[in-house]
Design a protein around this motif. Structure first.
Motif, PDB file in Angstrom:
ATOM      1  N   GLU A  28      54.982  27.028   7.754  1.00 54.25           N
ATOM      2  CA  GLU A  28      55.922  25.705   7.671  1.00 54.25           C
ATOM      3  C   GLU A  28      56.670  25.530   8.938  1.00 54.25           C
ATOM      4  N   ASN A  29      57.550  26.455   9.175  1.00 49.88           N
ATOM      5  CA  ASN A  29      58.222  26.432  10.290  1.00 49.88           C
ATOM      6  C   ASN A  29      57.736  26.317  11.718  1.00 49.88           C
ATOM      7  N   ALA A  30      56.630  27.044  11.806  1.00 51.23           N
ATOM      8  CA  ALA A  30      55.631  26.759  12.844  1.00 51.23           C
ATOM      9  C   ALA A  30      55.141  25.356  13.154  1.00 51.23           C
ATOM     10  N   GLY A  31      54.849  25.026  12.065  1.00 48.96           N
ATOM     11  CA  GLY A  31      53.928  23.646  12.014  1.00 48.96           C
ATOM     12  C   GLY A  31      54.992  22.595  12.394  1.00 48.96           C
ATOM     13  N   ARG A  32      56.419  22.830  11.937  1.00 51.92           N
ATOM     14  CA  ARG A  32      57.163  21.680  12.277  1.00 51.92           C
ATOM     15  C   ARG A  32      57.498  21.754  13.781  1.00 51.92           C
ATOM     16  N   GLU A  33      57.464  22.888  14.343  1.00 59.01           N
ATOM     17  CA  GLU A  33      57.829  23.006  15.854  1.00 59.01           C
ATOM     18  C   GLU A  33      56.689  22.357  16.459  1.00 59.01           C
ATOM     19  N   ALA A  34      55.603  22.691  15.894  1.00 61.20           N
ATOM     20  CA  ALA A  34      54.315  22.326  16.772  1.00 61.20           C
ATOM     21  C   ALA A  34      54.005  20.901  16.504  1.00 61.20           C
ATOM     22  N   GLY A  35      54.907  20.224  15.743  1.00 65.88           N
ATOM     23  CA  GLY A  35      54.504  18.710  15.675  1.00 65.88           C
ATOM     24  C   GLY A  35      53.249  18.254  14.893  1.00 65.88           C
ATOM     25  N   VAL A  36      52.759  19.214  13.989  1.00 73.53           N
ATOM     26  CA  VAL A  36      51.534  18.998  12.914  1.00 73.53           C
ATOM     27  C   VAL A  36      52.093  18.982  11.493  1.00 73.53           C
ATOM     28  N   ASP A  37      51.148  18.208  10.791  1.00 73.42           N
ATOM     29  CA  ASP A  37      51.426  17.849   9.264  1.00 73.42           C
ATOM     30  C   ASP A  37      50.665  19.423   8.558  1.00 73.42           C
ATOM     31  N   LEU A  38      51.569  20.425   8.245  1.00 72.47           N
ATOM     32  CA  LEU A  38      50.994  21.415   7.601  1.00 72.47           C
ATOM     33  C   LEU A  38      51.537  21.598   6.199  1.00 72.47           C
TER      34      LEU A  38
END
Length: 523
Positions: free
Chosen positions: A50-60
Motif C-alpha cells: 500500500e505504501n509503495a502504491g501511494r508513492e507510485a501514484g497507483v490505485d492499489l
C-alpha cells in the motif's frame, strides 16, 4: 480486506494508465497477501504494498488472507484492475477470480522487501499485454510462477498444512497448559467431565480445559495431512488426506506419518485426475470415485506398507530426544535458536517450531520435549525484543520509522511473534540477521542448560506462570536480547559515512530518502 488508494492530490500527476480507465485514471492494481500463520507477514506485506502504491501514484487494493479469514475483494474492483500482485507462501484462495490479467506471483517476503519493484514489474507486464491464462488443476500449481521447481512447490504444500495446523496447536496447547496450571499434573488422570463435573470445584474446570485441549490436539496430524493434500490436489485431496492423517495418529506414526500421508494422498488424487474418464462418469468423479479410490489406496499404504516403518522412525526420534542431556541438549538448543532467528517466521523458523510442537502434542509429553519447546519460544522472542532495545538505547542509528517499529517490537517480541524484527532485517539483513542468530543460539542453549520447560506452544511472556524455572528462563531471554542488541549497535556504528553525505546514524541521516525509511509498522 485492507485497502489503500492513491491520494487524490497525486492522481492528476500519476502516470497514464494502460488499462481501461482512460488516460486520466491511475493505474489500478489488486493484490493478495498470505503467509503460513496468517498473522504478521500477511499484514506487513499488505502495508508495504500500500505504501509503495501511494508513492507510485497507483490505485492499489489488498486482500489479506490471514488467520482470521478474509473478505473477498469486490468483483467490480477486480474487474476494473489493470494488474494483479500475489505475495504468498500458501495457496491463494479463490484465485480463479483474478485470471486473465497481468500478474506478478512471488513469496510474501518479496511483498515486504521490494514492493516498488513488484509494482514496476506488473506495470511492465501490463504494457506488454502479458496476461495469465485459466486455472491450473491445483491450488499450488496456480500459486507458483511458471517454471517453479518441485522444491518450491513442496515447501508450499507443507506450509499449507502447517498454516491450518497452527491454530489447533495454539488452542489445544494453551488449554492443556492452563489445565495443568490450575489442577496440577495429576489432572491428566481425572475422570471424564461427562461423568464428573462440579461447577464450584477448580479441579473440574481444570479437567475440562485439559480434556478440551486434548481433543484439539487430536486433530493436529489429520489436519496437517489433510491440508497438505489440499495444497496439492484441491478439495478432492481432503478426504484421503484426513483419513491418512488419522491412520498415522492411530498407529502412532505421529507427525512424520502425517507428512507422508498428506503427500501420498495428494499424489494419488493427482494421478487419478490424469486418467481419461468417459464423459458420462465425470459428474460422479469428485464426490464418489476419487474419494473412494484415493482413500482406499492411502489407507492400504498407511496400514500395510509404510505405516510401521514410519512409526518406528517416530519412536526412534522420540527416544533420542528423551535421552538428550548435558552438552547434547545445549547444542540442540543452540541449533534450534539459530533456526528460529534465521528467517524470522519463514520456512526454517517454522521447521524448528513444528519440531518443538510435535514433541508436546501429546497428553503426557516428556521432559525433554517441554525443554525443547521452551528453548524454541525463548529464541523466537529475542530478535524483536533486541531490535526494540537497540532502537531505545541508540535511536540515532535508526530511522524515524524504525524507531516507531521498535516500539511495536516490544509487544510483538513479548508475544512470541518473531516477525516483529522483519522491518529491521529487510532494511539491513547483513547486520540484523547474523546478530539475531547469535543471540537466539545463546538463548536456546541457556534455556536448555537451565532446564526450563514449557507445556504451552505459544504465548510468550504471558505464559511465564506455566514455565518451569521461569526466573532462569527470563534471564536466558534477556541475555540473548542484550547480545543481539549490542551486536546490531556495534555493527551499525561501524558503517562508513556515505560519500557526499553524513554518517549513517547521524541525526541528519534520519531524514535521508533511504529505502529503509519505508518499512511498514508490524501489524
Amino acid at each position: 480486506s485492507v485497502a489503500a488508494s492513491a491520494d487524490p492530490a497525486t492522481d492528476s500527476t500519476a502516470p497514464a494508465s494502460d488499462g481501461d480507465g482512460g488516460s486520466d485514471s491511475p493505474f489500478r492494481i489488486v493484490a493478495v497477501t498470505s503467509c503460513p500463520t496468517g498473522i504478521a507477514h500477511t499484514y506487513m506485506a499488505a502495508e508495504s504494498l500500500e505504501n509503495a502504491g501511494r508513492e507510485a501514484g497507483v490505485d492499489l487494493v489488498v486482500e489479506t488472507q490471514g488467520s482470521a479469514g478474509f473478505t473477498r475483494l469486490d468483483p467490480a474492483v477486480i474487474a476494473a484492475a489493470d494488474a494483479v500482485i500475489f505475495a504468498h507462501d500458501v495457496p491463494v484462495r479463490d484465485k480463479d477470480r483474478f485470471a486473465g490479467k497481468p500478474t506478478v506471483d512471488v513469496g510474501v517476503k518479496a511483498g515486504i522487501n521490494r514492493p516498488a519493484e513488484l509494482i514496476s514489474e506488473v506495470r511492465g507486464k501490463a504494457e506488454r499485454g502479458e496476461v495469465t491464462g485459466g486455472a491450473a488443476p491445483t491450488p499450488v500449481e496456480r500459486g507458483g510462477e511458471e517454471g517453479e521447481g518441485y522444491g518450491s512447490m513442496l515447501r508450499k504444500w507443507l506450509m499449507s498444512g502447517v498454516s491450518y495446523m497452527v491454530p489447533f496447536v495454539a488452542a489445544g496447547g494453551l488449554l492443556i497448559a492452563l489445565g495443568f496450571a490450575i489442577g496440577g499434573y495429576e489432572i491428566k488422570s481425572a475422570p471424564s467431565v461427562m461423568q464428573h463435573f462440579v461447577w464450584t470445584q477448580t479441579d473440574s474446570w481444570a479437567a475440562l480445559m485439559f480434556q478440551i485441549g486434548g481433543v484439539a490436539f487430536g486433530f493436529l496430524v489429520p489436519v496437517l495431512a489433510g491440508y497438505i493434500a489440499y495444497g496439492m490436489a484441491d478439495r478432492p485431496g481432503l478426504v484421503p488426506g484426513f483419513v491418512g492423517g488419522m491412520i498415522a495418529s492411530t498407529i502412532n506414526a505421529g507427525f512424520l506419518g502425517g507428512l507422508a500421508a498428506g503427500l501420498i494422498a495428494g499424489g494419488v488424487v493427482l494421478a487419478i485426475q490424469k486418467v481419461k474418464i468417459p464423459k458420462a462418469v465425470r459428474g460422479i468423479m469428485p464426490v464418489v470415485v476419487i474419494p473412494l479410490i484415493s482413500t482406499a489406496i492411502v489407507g492400504f499404504l498407511m496400514f500395510v506398507v509404510i505405516g510401521k516403518p514410519i512409526a518406528s522412525a517416530q519412536k526412534g526420534m522420540t527416544d533420542w530426544l528423551n535421552g538428550l542431556s548435558g552438552s547434547n541438549a545445549i547444542l540442540l538448543g543452540a541449533l534450534l535458536g539459530l533456526m528460529m532467528c534465521f528467517d524470522l517466521g519463514g520456512p526454517v523458523n517454522k521447521v524448528a517450531y513444528t519440531f518443538a510442537t510435535a514433541g508436546i502434542a501429546v497428553s503426557n509429553p516428556s521432559d525433554s520435549a517441554m525443554k525443547i519447546m521452551a528453548a524454541v519460544m525463548a529464541a523466537g522472542m529475542v530478535p524483536p525484543l533486541a531490535m526494540a532495545l537497540a532502537t531505545t538505547v541508540r535511536g540515532r542509528l535508526f530511522t524515524e520509522t524504525e524507531r516507531e517499529n521498535g516500539k511495536a517490537a516490544w509487544v510483538l517480541g513479548a508475544s512470541f511473534i518473531s516477525e516483529g524484527a522483519i522491518p529491521f532485517a529487510a532494511a539491513d539483513p547483513l547486520r540484523v540477521i547474523p546478530s539475531s542468530m547469535v543471540g537466539g543460539a545463546i538463548t536456546g542453549a541457556l534455556s536448555m542448560s537451565f532446564g526450563a520447560t514449557l507445556r504451552a506452544p505459544h504465548g510468550g511472556i504471558f505464559v511465564v506462570p506455566l514455565i518451569g524455572n521461569p526466573f532462569l528462563y527470563l534471564i536466558a531471554i534477556a541475555v540473548g536480547m542484550c547480545v543481539t542488541a549490542a551486536l546490531v549497535v556495534v555493527l551499525k556504528g561501524m558503517r562508513k559515512p556515505v560519500a557526499g553525505g553524513t554518517a549513517p546514524g547521524a541525526p541528519e541521516d534520519i531524514a535521508a530518502p533511504a529505502a529503509d525509511t519505508k518499512q511498514p509498522v508490524a501489524a
